[in-house]
Scaffold this active site. Structure first.
Site, mmCIF file in Angstrom:
data_model
loop_
_atom_site.group_PDB
_atom_site.id
_atom_site.type_symbol
_atom_site.label_atom_id
_atom_site.label_comp_id
_atom_site.label_asym_id
_atom_site.label_seq_id
_atom_site.Cartn_x
_atom_site.Cartn_y
_atom_site.Cartn_z
ATOM 1 C CG ASN A 54 -33.506 41.105 22.326
ATOM 2 O OD1 ASN A 54 -32.349 41.389 22.002
ATOM 3 N ND2 ASN A 54 -34.455 40.865 21.433
ATOM 4 N NE ARG A 55 -32.492 46.697 19.446
ATOM 5 C CZ ARG A 55 -31.890 46.945 18.297
ATOM 6 N NH1 ARG A 55 -31.200 48.055 18.151
ATOM 7 N NH2 ARG A 55 -31.953 46.100 17.288
ATOM 8 C CB ALA A 68 -24.965 34.844 18.686
ATOM 9 C CE LYS A 92 -23.597 30.468 13.237
ATOM 10 N NZ LYS A 92 -23.010 30.902 14.501
HETATM 11 P P1 NDP Z 1 -28.843 38.387 15.035
HETATM 12 O O1 NDP Z 1 -29.041 39.375 13.934
HETATM 13 O O2 NDP Z 1 -29.504 37.056 14.972
HETATM 14 O O3 NDP Z 1 -29.341 39.069 16.419
HETATM 15 C C1 NDP Z 1 -28.990 40.357 16.746
HETATM 16 C C2 NDP Z 1 -29.345 40.650 18.202
HETATM 17 O O4 NDP Z 1 -28.693 41.872 18.563
HETATM 18 C C3 NDP Z 1 -30.835 40.853 18.453
HETATM 19 O O5 NDP Z 1 -31.148 40.320 19.709
HETATM 20 C C4 NDP Z 1 -30.974 42.389 18.451
HETATM 21 O O6 NDP Z 1 -32.009 42.866 19.252
HETATM 22 C C5 NDP Z 1 -29.660 42.774 19.095
HETATM 23 N N1 NDP Z 1 -29.190 44.133 18.794
HETATM 24 C C6 NDP Z 1 -28.714 44.607 17.626
HETATM 25 N N2 NDP Z 1 -28.318 45.889 17.753
HETATM 26 C C7 NDP Z 1 -28.552 46.233 19.044
HETATM 27 C C8 NDP Z 1 -28.352 47.430 19.803
HETATM 28 N N3 NDP Z 1 -27.832 48.518 19.252
HETATM 29 N N4 NDP Z 1 -28.686 47.435 21.103
HETATM 30 C C9 NDP Z 1 -29.207 46.316 21.677
HETATM 31 N N5 NDP Z 1 -29.426 45.154 21.026
HETATM 32 C C10 NDP Z 1 -29.099 45.115 19.713
HETATM 33 O O7 NDP Z 1 -27.251 38.257 15.209
HETATM 34 P P2 NDP Z 1 -26.462 37.003 15.797
HETATM 35 O O8 NDP Z 1 -27.133 36.584 17.043
HETATM 36 O O9 NDP Z 1 -26.252 35.990 14.731
HETATM 37 O O10 NDP Z 1 -24.996 37.603 16.106
HETATM 38 C C11 NDP Z 1 -24.763 38.466 17.222
HETATM 39 C C12 NDP Z 1 -23.267 38.738 17.353
HETATM 40 O O11 NDP Z 1 -22.554 37.582 17.762
HETATM 41 C C13 NDP Z 1 -22.583 39.211 16.062
HETATM 42 O O12 NDP Z 1 -21.756 40.318 16.404
HETATM 43 C C14 NDP Z 1 -21.738 38.022 15.636
HETATM 44 O O13 NDP Z 1 -20.589 38.420 14.935
HETATM 45 C C15 NDP Z 1 -21.376 37.430 16.982
HETATM 46 N N6 NDP Z 1 -21.035 35.991 16.929
HETATM 47 C C16 NDP Z 1 -19.785 35.600 17.323
HETATM 48 C C17 NDP Z 1 -19.418 34.258 17.327
HETATM 49 C C18 NDP Z 1 -18.044 33.861 17.774
HETATM 50 O O14 NDP Z 1 -17.643 32.705 17.501
HETATM 51 N N7 NDP Z 1 -17.317 34.700 18.462
HETATM 52 C C19 NDP Z 1 -20.358 33.203 16.900
HETATM 53 C C20 NDP Z 1 -21.683 33.716 16.532
HETATM 54 C C21 NDP Z 1 -21.980 35.067 16.535
HETATM 55 P P3 NDP Z 1 -33.551 43.019 18.700
HETATM 56 O O15 NDP Z 1 -34.121 41.641 18.657
HETATM 57 O O16 NDP Z 1 -34.197 43.885 19.718
HETATM 58 O O17 NDP Z 1 -33.439 43.652 17.337
#
Ligand code: NDP
Length: 273
Positions: free
Chosen positions: A152-153, A132, A66
């Site tokens: 956020n972490r 997202a 994206k």
């Molecule tokens: P990214 O990889 O861009 O971001 C991941 C985020 O999750 C970061 O902020 C990261 O934190 C955080 N994170 C990951 N693991 C943990 C944890 N164990 N505890 C706390 N924070 C955590 O992913 P996206 O933003 O692209 O996607 C996020 C979710 O949204 C996915 O599950 C995706 O499937 C879903 N989604 C659903 C959509 C829908 O239409 N329903 C549309 C778009 C996305 P840090 O920065 O600290 O690492």
């Protein structure tokens, strides 16, 4: 002649988008085809250009492309994609590649329309600062919540997001321990934690009576986040299937000028879970 559309991502084999758009097309009598294309970071741009060369009319862009689509591909950007700095919908028209983002609108339509939960005046917690979270933040702020906190972490990433939106809603930022003692009406899990069956380190008692817990993840039943919310007394639980269908409907509307009825499509997909 059948108009061609596609979704591009990695992984893509299990994408529900071809099925959703086939249902929309059947329902509205539109003559379209909709396929799924697997790409790598290296092949993404050329794969999109190939599809345009084959007469493609539009594409959905999903994880992890994206941001790449916003940065390197679109020649024209819709304002909501510009604020999100991410593109999930491409329109190929008159030699232009127009980039839009329907994720935020899709989330709002699910929360407010399908779940009957207006965001205005609510205390909102947005978990995550990745793609997202960027996509849905402008839409949430546009509804004038009473407060919006990003957790956020990696707090630096949350701060970067906060700085971009200081003028349009002034969200606040915290790390997980900093949530202790706060309560929210709407808690949205926009992290990828549920993909790995992990619960982010949320403190107890963060849900107000009547709160909605919303996990963007779908197809996993009750995620650790939704189980936690249930145990903490959240009144409503929802996964992201409704958002998935609603963002697809927004794309379909942009491409075809017709808004499909999402409810039967959501019900059909729930039946397959
Ligand atoms: P990214 O990889 O861009 O971001 C991941 C985020 O999750 C970061 O902020 C990261 O934190 C955080 N994170 C990951 N693991 C943990 C944890 N164990 N505890 C706390 N924070 C955590 O992913 P996206 O933003 O692209 O996607 C996020 C979710 O949204 C996915 O599950 C995706 O499937 C879903 N989604 C659903 C959509 C829908 O239409 N329903 C549309 C778009 C996305 P840090 O920065 O600290 O690492």
């Amino acid at each position: 002649m059948t108009d061609r559309y596609s979704v591009i991502g990695n992984p893509i084999a299990h994408s529900k988008s071809p099925l959703i758009h086939a249902e929309f097309a059947r329902q509205t009598g539109q003559d379209i085809s909709y396929t799924a294309i697997l790409a790598t970071r290296e092949s993404f741009v050329s794969a999109v250009r190939d599809f345009i060369g084959q007469g493609g009319k539009g594409m959905n862009v999903t994880v992890p492309f994206k941001e790449q689509a916003w940065k390197y591909l679109a020649t024209d950007i819709a304002p909501r994609a510009a604020t999100a700095r991410a593109v999930n919908t491409l329109i190929f028209k008159d030699g232009k590649i127009i980039g839009d983002n329907t994720d935020g609108a899709g989330l709002l339509r699910d929360i407010e329309g399908n779940l009957g939960f207006p965001v205005a005046g609510r205390r909102v917690l947005l978990m995550g600062a990745g793609g997202a979270a960027c996509g849905v933040l402008p839409a949430l702020l546009s509804r004038n919540p009473a407060a919006l906190t990003i957790v956020n972490r990696n707090i630096d990433k949350a701060r970067e997001l906060q700085e971009r939106f200081t003028a349009s809603g002034n969200p606040s930022v915290t790390d997980y321990p900093g949530l202790s003692g706060s309560q929210f009406d709407l808690v949205i899990n926009a992290t990828s934690s549920s993909m790995n069956d992990v619960l982010p380190p949320l403190p107890k008692a963060i849900f107000t009576a009547g709160a909605l817990a919303y996990d963007l993840m779908y197809g996993k039943g009750l995620t650790p986040f939704l189980k936690f919310a249930q145990s903490q007394g959240a009144a409503k639980l929802a996964d992201g299937l409704g958002m998935l269908v609603e963002q697809a409907a927004e794309s379909f509307l942009i491409w075809r000028g017709v808004r499909p009825d999402t409810r039967p499509v959501i019900a059909m997909l729930r039946g397959k879970e």
